[in-house]
Design a protein around this motif. Structure first.
Motif, PDB file in Angstrom:
ATOM      1  N   UNK A 233       0.852  -1.193   0.000  1.00 24.35           N
ATOM      2  CA  UNK A 233       0.000   0.000   0.000  1.00 24.35           C
ATOM      3  C   UNK A 233       0.879   1.231   0.000  1.00 24.35           C
ATOM      4  N   UNK A 234       0.403   2.264  -0.691  1.00 23.45           N
ATOM      5  CA  UNK A 234       1.194   3.488  -0.849  1.00 23.45           C
ATOM      6  C   UNK A 234       0.366   4.698  -0.441  1.00 23.45           C
ATOM      7  N   UNK A 245       1.737   4.926 -12.123  1.00 24.47           N
ATOM      8  CA  UNK A 245       2.973   4.346 -12.638  1.00 24.47           C
ATOM      9  C   UNK A 245       3.254   2.995 -11.990  1.00 24.47           C
ATOM     10  N   UNK A 246       2.945   2.882 -10.688  1.00 23.87           N
ATOM     11  CA  UNK A 246       3.131   1.610  -9.986  1.00 23.87           C
ATOM     12  C   UNK A 246       2.150   0.552 -10.499  1.00 23.87           C
ATOM     13  N   UNK A 247       0.953   0.999 -10.869  1.00 23.01           N
ATOM     14  CA  UNK A 247      -0.043   0.059 -11.407  1.00 23.01           C
ATOM     15  C   UNK A 247       0.322  -0.374 -12.821  1.00 23.01           C
ATOM     16  N   UNK A 248       0.753   0.585 -13.638  1.00 25.06           N
ATOM     17  CA  UNK A 248       1.110   0.272 -15.027  1.00 25.06           C
ATOM     18  C   UNK A 248       2.409  -0.522 -15.124  1.00 25.06           C
ATOM     19  N   UNK A 249       3.285  -0.349 -14.123  1.00 33.08           N
ATOM     20  CA  UNK A 249       4.563  -1.061 -14.113  1.00 33.08           C
ATOM     21  C   UNK A 249       4.706  -1.774 -12.765  1.00 33.08           C
ATOM     22  N   UNK A 253       4.749  -9.142  -9.386  1.00 30.41           N
ATOM     23  CA  UNK A 253       3.815  -9.695 -10.376  1.00 30.41           C
ATOM     24  C   UNK A 253       2.460 -10.099  -9.819  1.00 30.41           C
ATOM     25  N   UNK A 254       2.395 -10.406  -8.510  1.00 32.54           N
ATOM     26  CA  UNK A 254       1.154 -10.951  -7.953  1.00 32.54           C
ATOM     27  C   UNK A 254       0.438 -10.000  -7.009  1.00 32.54           C
ATOM     28  N   UNK A 255       0.843  -8.724  -6.990  1.00 34.65           N
ATOM     29  CA  UNK A 255       0.250  -7.771  -6.043  1.00 34.65           C
ATOM     30  C   UNK A 255      -0.124  -6.483  -6.772  1.00 34.65           C
ATOM     31  N   UNK A 256      -1.353  -6.035  -6.521  1.00 31.57           N
ATOM     32  CA  UNK A 256      -1.786  -4.720  -6.994  1.00 31.57           C
ATOM     33  C   UNK A 256      -1.581  -3.713  -5.865  1.00 31.57           C
ATOM     34  N   UNK A 257      -0.764  -2.720  -6.108  1.00 33.02           N
ATOM     35  CA  UNK A 257      -0.462  -1.728  -5.081  1.00 33.02           C
ATOM     36  C   UNK A 257      -1.716  -0.911  -4.780  1.00 33.02           C
TER      37      UNK A 257
END
Length: 545
Positions: A233-234, A245-249, A253-257
């Protein structure tokens, strides 16, 4: 020496007091020599000194006896551990960075003290490289300890929530260097990772906003390799570039920020939105035939208090979306109520006098608390925007960037924004700031003892005193802001209405930690902004005089 400013010490009483540096006038040294016997001719020394070697503040002085020609050598400073440099020059450079002095600033200081200038710039830069290596090693140790501390506080889970922010080193023109840091969101926030970039580097060239998101992305990507930890989490401000940018890159591989809003920035939108409506409609005649603002209408005090109450609702309910939704709309409904249509279902009996009177079987007139509905209808879209389930979900489990702001203020004391600095100085300041913020000034002992043969008596005393002064200054700052928050809240209430029933929002020690960074009321401008003095956490890392 002025005995009132420093206690007298007997150098014979402690060996530690021999490990100090003194500034002695050359004439005083010659006078001392003339009171000693020459080791060769056993006569009172009488001769002349000569400076055999000078390198910055270091001097090799020879005292030649005029009777027998015997030479007495004086080396003004020992060598550092690597054996190539003199300790006094390395201490000067480390101290200059701590004070925010550049090379030319050191020249001015030494000149005013009638001391020789520092080493030549090439040697000065070489010594900075040596210091930087030691600082970065200690910085890594501090950040590793901070990561493990954050993991322990979360019950051993190696998935952390972090707050991040970037900053640029110069004002008023394009900055060459930028920094970014990630901070834990624990009860006692500490910095877990830092990085920097330079537009002189081919890889780093780009816009400031672009460089910030890339720096934060870089720290996310290396968290597994460095700490065997993932940042899930951010916490950021309203700028969505970094999170996008964190979502697009994705760094993992297994975690959505997950993006968490800075609660301070989010609550401040209430004030900004309503003040914009107030400015744009100050002369508009509303449906009841009266203007939007003025006595008995929507006042500046009302606007300020709406923001305060909204921030309070977020802090107290940020772990429960439904409660947060109800508490946020209770602010609007409480003032929208009339005797014919009371709307206090979501109010808290602790502050709602209508509910208090109802529980005692007494009557209460809503005219004491209500704001004309025509005025509230104008600002209702603000509540619909900010207090919807979708919008409030962004601050659930959210945090603040107060620690990041405090960290920046500490960094700027070492790397002032008004002057250019090299990347070596920048990285050194970044490392020192991290160590001091995480552990305090006394943690610099590790650097001193790594570079020099010993810590030194006055260096030890200085770092200890800086930590004491910081704690004392933090306490004074808390009291000052607590007093100002109480005063301005009272003024806002008085501005809104002399008889209004409002939330009893009196800051106390329990909620102070959040309040001191959240509320600085500038009633003259009616702008709820954080000033340079207010951008600080309860742990005041910076603020050196």
């Amino acid at each position: 020496m002025d005995s009132s400013s420093s206690p007298s010490v007997n150098i014979d009483e402690a060996d530690d007091l021999l490990d100090i540096n003194l500034i002695i006038h050359m004439k005083s040294l010659i006078s001392l020599m003339k009171q000693t016997l020459c080791s060769e001719c056993n006569c009172l020394w009488d001769g002349s000194p000569s400076i055999k070697t000078r390198n910055g503040l270091y001097m090799h002085v020879e005292f030649v006896c005029s009777n027998c020609g015997c030479i007495t050598h004086l080396y003004s400073s020992p060598q550092v551990r690597d054996g190539r440099r003199r300790e006094i020059n390395a201490r000067l450079e480390l101290g200059a960075t701590l004070c925010g002095l550049g090379y030319h600033g050191i020249i001015k200081l030494l000149g005013a003290l009638n001391l020789p200038p520092p080493t030549q710039q090439q040697k000065y830069s070489e010594t900075q490289e040596v210091i930087l290596n030691y600082v970065e090693k200690c910085q890594e140790q501090s950040m590793i300890a901070a990561v493990e501390e954050a993991i322990a506080e979360t019950g051993g889970a190696r998935e952390l929530t972090v707050s991040g922010d970037g900053a640029w080193l110069t004002r008023g023109h394009t900055s060459v260097h930028g920094v970014s840091a990630l901070c834990s969101t624990t009860k006692r926030p500490k910095f877990l990772d830092t990085t920097w970039s330079s537009k002189k580097c081919i890889k780093c060239q780009g816009s400031s906003g672009g460089m910030e998101k890339e720096m934060i992305h870089e720290m996310f990507c290396r968290s597994l390799a460095k700490y065997n930890t993932r940042y899930v989490s951010y916490v950021g401000d309203g700028d969505a570039k970094v999170h996008k940018y964190l979502v697009d890159n994705p760094p993992y591989p297994d975690i959505d920020i997950k993006k968490l809003e800075d609660t301070n920035h989010f609550a401040k939108r209430m004030l900004n939105r309503i003040m914009k409506i107030k400015r744009e409609n100050k002369n508009k005649i509303l449906s009841d035939g009266k203007r939007f603002s003025g006595k008995g209408r929507m006042t500046d005090g009302h606007v300020i208090k709406f923001k305060i109450y909204f921030a309070k609702a977020i802090r107290e309910n940020k772990t429960d979306l439904n409660k947060l939704y109800q508490s946020s709309w209770a602010i609007f409904n409480h003032h929208y109520s009339t005797n014919e249509e009371p709307m206090h279902d979501w109010c808290d009996p602790k502050w709602c006098k209508y509910l208090q009177a109802e529980s005692l079987g007494q009557s209460f007139s809503c005219s004491k608390i209500s704001i004309p509905r025509a005025c509230l209808d104008m600002i209702k879209p603000v509540f619909e925007e900010l207090c919807s389930h979708t919008s409030l979900a962004r601050v659930v489990d959210g945090g603040t960037q107060n620690a990041n702001e405090a960290y920046h203020s500490l960094l700027w004391t070492m790397i002032p924004k008004h002057r250019y600095c090299s990347s070596k100085i920048l990285r050194t300041g970044l490392g020192l700031s991290t160590i001091i913020f995480n552990e305090g000034y006394e943690a610099l002992n590790k650097i001193f003892t790594s570079i020099f043969l010993s810590m030194g008596y006055y260096s030890t005393q200085c770092l200890r005193k800086l930590d004491v002064l910081r704690s004392s200054r933090t306490s004074k700052t808390k009291n000052k802001h607590l007093k100002r928050a109480k005063t301005t809240t009272t003024v806002a209430a008085s501005t809104a209405s002399t008889e209004s029933d409002e939330f009893p929002y009196t800051p106390n020690e329990e909620n102070y930690d959040s309040i001191v960074n959240d509320i600085t009321l500038e009633l003259n401008d009616i702008a709820l902004e954080l000033s340079d003095d207010d951008i600080t956490d309860v742990y005041e890392a910076g603020g050196d005089d």
